[in-house]
Motif scaffolding. Structure first.
Motif, PDB file in Angstrom:
ATOM      1  N   GLY A   1       0.809  -1.207   0.000  1.00 22.62           N
ATOM      2  CA  GLY A   1       0.000   0.000   0.000  1.00 22.62           C
ATOM      3  C   GLY A   1       0.846   1.262   0.000  1.00 22.62           C
ATOM      4  N   LEU A   2       1.913   1.255   0.781  1.00 23.11           N
ATOM      5  CA  LEU A   2       2.800   2.419   0.857  1.00 23.11           C
ATOM      6  C   LEU A   2       3.450   2.697  -0.495  1.00 23.11           C
ATOM      7  CD1 LEU A   2       4.423   4.584   2.389  1.00 23.11           C
ATOM      8  CD2 LEU A   2       6.044   2.766   3.032  1.00 23.11           C
ATOM      9  N   LEU A   3       3.986   1.663  -1.138  1.00 26.28           N
ATOM     10  CA  LEU A   3       4.678   1.860  -2.407  1.00 26.28           C
ATOM     11  C   LEU A   3       3.717   2.240  -3.531  1.00 26.28           C
ATOM     12  CD1 LEU A   3       7.278  -1.015  -2.111  1.00 26.28           C
ATOM     13  CD2 LEU A   3       7.785   1.436  -2.192  1.00 26.28           C
ATOM     14  N   LEU A   4       2.507   1.678  -3.523  1.00 26.94           N
ATOM     15  CA  LEU A   4       1.527   2.090  -4.531  1.00 26.94           C
ATOM     16  C   LEU A   4       1.109   3.546  -4.306  1.00 26.94           C
ATOM     17  CD1 LEU A   4      -0.953  -0.791  -5.423  1.00 26.94           C
ATOM     18  CD2 LEU A   4       1.117  -0.041  -6.585  1.00 26.94           C
ATOM     19  N   ALA A   5       0.986   3.954  -3.045  1.00 26.10           N
ATOM     20  CA  ALA A   5       0.680   5.354  -2.756  1.00 26.10           C
ATOM     21  C   ALA A   5       1.802   6.267  -3.238  1.00 26.10           C
ATOM     22  CB  ALA A   5       0.442   5.547  -1.263  1.00 26.10           C
ATOM     23  N   ALA A   6       3.040   5.815  -3.068  1.00 29.32           N
ATOM     24  CA  ALA A   6       4.180   6.595  -3.549  1.00 29.32           C
ATOM     25  C   ALA A   6       4.162   6.690  -5.075  1.00 29.32           C
ATOM     26  CB  ALA A   6       5.482   5.961  -3.067  1.00 29.32           C
TER      27      ALA A   6
ATOM     28  N   GLU B   1       9.306  10.865   4.999  1.00 26.54           N
ATOM     29  CA  GLU B   1       7.980  10.485   5.495  1.00 26.54           C
ATOM     30  C   GLU B   1       7.669   9.038   5.136  1.00 26.54           C
ATOM     31  OE1 GLU B   1       3.294  11.947   5.165  1.00 26.54           O
ATOM     32  OE2 GLU B   1       4.764  12.566   3.652  1.00 26.54           O
ATOM     33  N   GLY B   2       7.915   8.686   3.887  1.00 23.38           N
ATOM     34  CA  GLY B   2       7.681   7.310   3.465  1.00 23.38           C
ATOM     35  C   GLY B   2       8.575   6.321   4.187  1.00 23.38           C
ATOM     36  N   ALA B   3       9.840   6.731   4.425  1.00 26.46           N
ATOM     37  CA  ALA B   3      10.764   5.847   5.142  1.00 26.46           C
ATOM     38  C   ALA B   3      10.273   5.578   6.562  1.00 26.46           C
ATOM     39  CB  ALA B   3      12.161   6.467   5.165  1.00 26.46           C
ATOM     40  N   TRP B   4       9.763   6.626   7.235  1.00 28.44           N
ATOM     41  CA  TRP B   4       9.249   6.431   8.592  1.00 28.44           C
ATOM     42  C   TRP B   4       8.004   5.541   8.583  1.00 28.44           C
ATOM     43  CZ3 TRP B   4       9.508   5.383  13.275  1.00 28.44           C
ATOM     44  CH2 TRP B   4       8.383   5.452  14.108  1.00 28.44           C
ATOM     45  N   ILE B   5       7.127   5.757   7.602  1.00 28.93           N
ATOM     46  CA  ILE B   5       5.930   4.914   7.521  1.00 28.93           C
ATOM     47  C   ILE B   5       6.326   3.456   7.321  1.00 28.93           C
ATOM     48  CG2 ILE B   5       3.846   4.411   6.180  1.00 28.93           C
ATOM     49  CD1 ILE B   5       3.726   7.442   5.552  1.00 28.93           C
TER      50      ILE B   5
ATOM     51  N   GLY C   1      -8.132 -12.601   6.498  1.00 31.35           N
ATOM     52  CA  GLY C   1      -7.743 -11.717   5.410  1.00 31.35           C
ATOM     53  C   GLY C   1      -8.147 -10.275   5.662  1.00 31.35           C
ATOM     54  N   LEU C   2      -9.339 -10.066   6.206  1.00 26.40           N
ATOM     55  CA  LEU C   2      -9.787  -8.715   6.533  1.00 26.40           C
ATOM     56  C   LEU C   2      -8.842  -8.057   7.526  1.00 26.40           C
ATOM     57  CD1 LEU C   2     -13.629  -9.369   6.922  1.00 26.40           C
ATOM     58  CD2 LEU C   2     -12.530  -8.064   5.085  1.00 26.40           C
ATOM     59  N   ALA C   3      -8.378  -8.827   8.509  1.00 30.46           N
ATOM     60  CA  ALA C   3      -7.494  -8.281   9.544  1.00 30.46           C
ATOM     61  C   ALA C   3      -6.061  -8.118   9.042  1.00 30.46           C
ATOM     62  CB  ALA C   3      -7.525  -9.186  10.774  1.00 30.46           C
ATOM     63  N   PHE C   4      -5.535  -9.136   8.363  1.00 30.88           N
ATOM     64  CA  PHE C   4      -4.115  -9.148   8.025  1.00 30.88           C
ATOM     65  C   PHE C   4      -3.759  -8.201   6.878  1.00 30.88           C
ATOM     66  CE2 PHE C   4      -0.891 -12.299   9.636  1.00 30.88           C
ATOM     67  CZ  PHE C   4      -1.474 -12.408  10.885  1.00 30.88           C
ATOM     68  N   ASN C   5      -4.729  -7.814   6.065  1.00 34.41           N
ATOM     69  CA  ASN C   5      -4.422  -6.963   4.917  1.00 34.41           C
ATOM     70  C   ASN C   5      -4.869  -5.516   5.107  1.00 34.41           C
ATOM     71  OD1 ASN C   5      -3.359  -8.964   2.728  1.00 34.41           O
ATOM     72  ND2 ASN C   5      -5.129  -9.964   3.659  1.00 34.41           N
ATOM     73  N   TRP C   6      -5.365  -5.198   6.303  1.00 35.67           N
ATOM     74  CA  TRP C   6      -5.809  -3.844   6.607  1.00 35.67           C
ATOM     75  C   TRP C   6      -4.675  -2.838   6.408  1.00 35.67           C
ATOM     76  CZ3 TRP C   6     -10.925  -3.000   7.760  1.00 35.67           C
ATOM     77  CH2 TRP C   6     -11.276  -1.715   8.161  1.00 35.67           C
ATOM     78  N   GLY C   7      -3.459  -3.283   6.591  1.00 35.08           N
ATOM     79  CA  GLY C   7      -2.311  -2.396   6.442  1.00 35.08           C
ATOM     80  C   GLY C   7      -2.179  -1.811   5.049  1.00 35.08           C
ATOM     81  N   ALA C   8      -2.727  -2.481   4.034  1.00 34.13           N
ATOM     82  CA  ALA C   8      -2.688  -1.924   2.681  1.00 34.13           C
ATOM     83  C   ALA C   8      -3.455  -0.612   2.628  1.00 34.13           C
ATOM     84  CB  ALA C   8      -3.274  -2.928   1.683  1.00 34.13           C
ATOM     85  N   LEU C   9      -4.585  -0.554   3.328  1.00 37.14           N
ATOM     86  CA  LEU C   9      -5.380   0.677   3.413  1.00 37.14           C
ATOM     87  C   LEU C   9      -4.688   1.708   4.297  1.00 37.14           C
ATOM     88  CD1 LEU C   9      -8.894  -0.946   4.018  1.00 37.14           C
ATOM     89  CD2 LEU C   9      -7.942  -0.208   1.826  1.00 37.14           C
ATOM     90  N   LEU C  10      -4.208   1.249   5.435  1.00 41.83           N
ATOM     91  CA  LEU C  10      -3.622   2.158   6.430  1.00 41.83           C
ATOM     92  C   LEU C  10      -2.355   2.833   5.895  1.00 41.83           C
ATOM     93  CD1 LEU C  10      -3.352   1.400  10.218  1.00 41.83           C
ATOM     94  CD2 LEU C  10      -1.462   2.487   9.014  1.00 41.83           C
ATOM     95  N   ALA C  11      -1.466   2.053   5.293  1.00 42.52           N
ATOM     96  CA  ALA C  11      -0.204   2.619   4.817  1.00 42.52           C
ATOM     97  C   ALA C  11      -0.436   3.565   3.641  1.00 42.52           C
ATOM     98  CB  ALA C  11       0.755   1.503   4.425  1.00 42.52           C
ATOM     99  N   TRP C  12      -1.373   3.230   2.763  1.00 42.70           N
ATOM    100  CA  TRP C  12      -1.718   4.149   1.674  1.00 42.70           C
ATOM    101  C   TRP C  12      -2.191   5.478   2.262  1.00 42.70           C
ATOM    102  CZ3 TRP C  12      -2.348   3.768  -3.884  1.00 42.70           C
ATOM    103  CH2 TRP C  12      -3.020   4.859  -4.445  1.00 42.70           C
ATOM    104  N   ALA C  13      -3.129   5.405   3.219  1.00 38.40           N
ATOM    105  CA  ALA C  13      -3.684   6.624   3.810  1.00 38.40           C
ATOM    106  C   ALA C  13      -2.627   7.405   4.573  1.00 38.40           C
ATOM    107  CB  ALA C  13      -4.850   6.267   4.726  1.00 38.40           C
TER     108      ALA C  13
ATOM    109  N   PRO D   1       6.133  -8.297  -5.106  1.00 44.44           N
ATOM    110  CA  PRO D   1       5.534  -7.011  -5.486  1.00 44.44           C
ATOM    111  C   PRO D   1       6.225  -5.810  -4.833  1.00 44.44           C
ATOM    112  CG  PRO D   1       3.823  -8.596  -4.943  1.00 44.44           C
ATOM    113  CD  PRO D   1       5.128  -9.201  -4.522  1.00 44.44           C
ATOM    114  N   VAL D   2       6.779  -5.998  -3.644  1.00 43.07           N
ATOM    115  CA  VAL D   2       7.515  -4.919  -2.982  1.00 43.07           C
ATOM    116  C   VAL D   2       8.728  -4.531  -3.824  1.00 43.07           C
ATOM    117  CG1 VAL D   2       8.864  -4.285  -0.944  1.00 43.07           C
ATOM    118  CG2 VAL D   2       6.743  -5.570  -0.681  1.00 43.07           C
ATOM    119  N   LEU D   3       9.473  -5.519  -4.275  1.00 44.65           N
ATOM    120  CA  LEU D   3      10.680  -5.255  -5.047  1.00 44.65           C
ATOM    121  C   LEU D   3      10.359  -4.591  -6.388  1.00 44.65           C
ATOM    122  CD1 LEU D   3      12.584  -8.610  -4.359  1.00 44.65           C
ATOM    123  CD2 LEU D   3      12.911  -6.398  -3.247  1.00 44.65           C
ATOM    124  N   PHE D   4       9.345  -5.103  -7.078  1.00 49.36           N
ATOM    125  CA  PHE D   4       8.987  -4.537  -8.370  1.00 49.36           C
ATOM    126  C   PHE D   4       8.421  -3.120  -8.222  1.00 49.36           C
ATOM    127  CE2 PHE D   4       9.453  -8.867  -9.838  1.00 49.36           C
ATOM    128  CZ  PHE D   4       9.833  -8.736 -11.173  1.00 49.36           C
ATOM    129  N   SER D   5       7.615  -2.882  -7.186  1.00 44.85           N
ATOM    130  CA  SER D   5       7.059  -1.537  -6.975  1.00 44.85           C
ATOM    131  C   SER D   5       8.161  -0.545  -6.620  1.00 44.85           C
ATOM    132  CB  SER D   5       6.008  -1.571  -5.864  1.00 44.85           C
ATOM    133  OG  SER D   5       4.872  -2.318  -6.254  1.00 44.85           O
TER     134      SER D   5
END
Length: 322
Positions: free
Chosen positions: A57-62, A71-75, A174-186, A312-316
């Motif tokens: 989520g963080l890298l897609l937001a970037a 800021e991104g490094a701290w997140i 899945g709902l719990a473990f992938n919530w970070g995709a939303l949180l890190a983007w935001a 996906p982290v490496l490619f993003s």
């Protein structure tokens, strides 16, 4: 559980399904070991599975905003620390709620609570401590991320009970473990859009894939005690369902990448799309080796999803550098 039924692991404090010679068993001060085992610090795969959607989520937001910097490094670092702590708090809560079930399952009865190493009250205090430290990290993020972090407690609280009322407890995981995709983007973008939502759905499909593999280890014990899971629901059709989850993961993640990179170069888009493509091939490799009767093999495949999710982290990250 009778004294004569105690497993060898319970006698020396180790946990049956932990990684052999892990750092907790070898290096951690003895009084801290039961608590670190409650947090699954002796099995880091769960922390990775919670962290990787955050980094997606963080890298897609970037890629979408063109921002990263300090800021991104701290997140990224905050998500890593938070994943370790909240995974620990969630596992502790899971062990509290499942303490009677865990005592009836061979793979889990050596865990700290059913084996008598930690009392329930002590476990609850440990859970609260981890949660409070996580909250301090969360408060350093954008307000949108803070509110999402608070909302994440709902699926975390529900998940341990899901196996009692639905054949699809892996959906709640899945709902719990992938919530970070939303949180890190935001946390980086300041708000949500369709890209992180679609990425979140991709993560849920991925969780259904890897946790169905994992659940096959306990299928027989779960049937005896009446616990539900997708592994029991799918049975001999598991491989076909896993293939469907693989396809859903790749297609949804690919769509999320397209939505996030509309303003970037074609080269950046192509490189970012390499992430779901490579992850799909890794999942296909896992599927080719899936054997529901081989518990050791199932555990190896489950743990291999750290590498699948890192692709996906490496490619993003490479696409962001273009």
């Amino acid at each position: 559980m009778k004294a004569t039924d105690r497993m060898p692991e319970a006698e020396n404090g180790t946990v049956a399904d932990a990684v052999a010679n892990n750092w907790v068993d070898r290096l951690a001060p003895r009084p801290t070991r039961p608590y670190l085992r409650l947090s699954r610090a002796d099995r880091p795969i769960g922390t990775w599975l919670l962290l990787l959607p955050c980094w997606w989520g963080l890298l897609l937001a970037a890629l979408a905003t063109g921002r990263f910097g300090w800021e991104g490094a701290w997140i990224a670092l905050g998500c890593a620390l938070g994943a370790f702590l909240m995974r620990g708090a969630g596992c502790t809560w899971n062990d509290v709620t499942d303490r009677h079930i865990d005592g009836s399952v061979a793979r889990t009865r050596s865990r700290p609570i059913p084996s008598g190493q930690v009392r329930v009250v002590q476990a609850l205090i440990w859970m609260a401590t981890q949660s409070l430290i996580s909250l301090l990290i969360l408060l350093s993020f954008d307000w949108a991320a803070i509110w999402l972090g608070v909302l994440s407690l709902l699926p975390v609280a529900i998940y341990p009970f899901a196996k009692r009322f639905t054949w699809w407890p892996q959906v709640f995981l899945g709902l719990a473990f992938n919530w970070g995709a939303l949180l890190a983007w935001a946390a980086l973008a300041g708000s949500l859009s369709w890209a992180p939502v679609v990425l979140y759905l991709a993560g849920i499909a991925w969780t259904l894939f890897y946790d169905t593999i994992y659940a096959h280890q306990d299928a027989e014990d779960d049937a005896l005690i009446g616990v539900k899971s997708t592994a029991r629901l799918f049975g001999d059709r598991s491989k076909a369902w896993l293939r469907g989850f693989l396809v859903a993961t790749v297609l949804l993640m690919g769509l999320a990448v397209v939505l996030a990179t509309r303003e970037r170069s074609v080269l950046s888009l192509v490189v970012a799309l390499g992430g779901p493509w490579a992850m799909g091939w890794h999942m296909a490799w896992q599927l080719s080796r899936f054997d529901a009767s081989d518990n050791a093999g199932l555990l190896r495949l489950f743990r291999a999803n750290r590498d699948a999710g890192l692709l996906p982290v490496l490619f993003s990250a490479a696409a962001l550098a273009l």
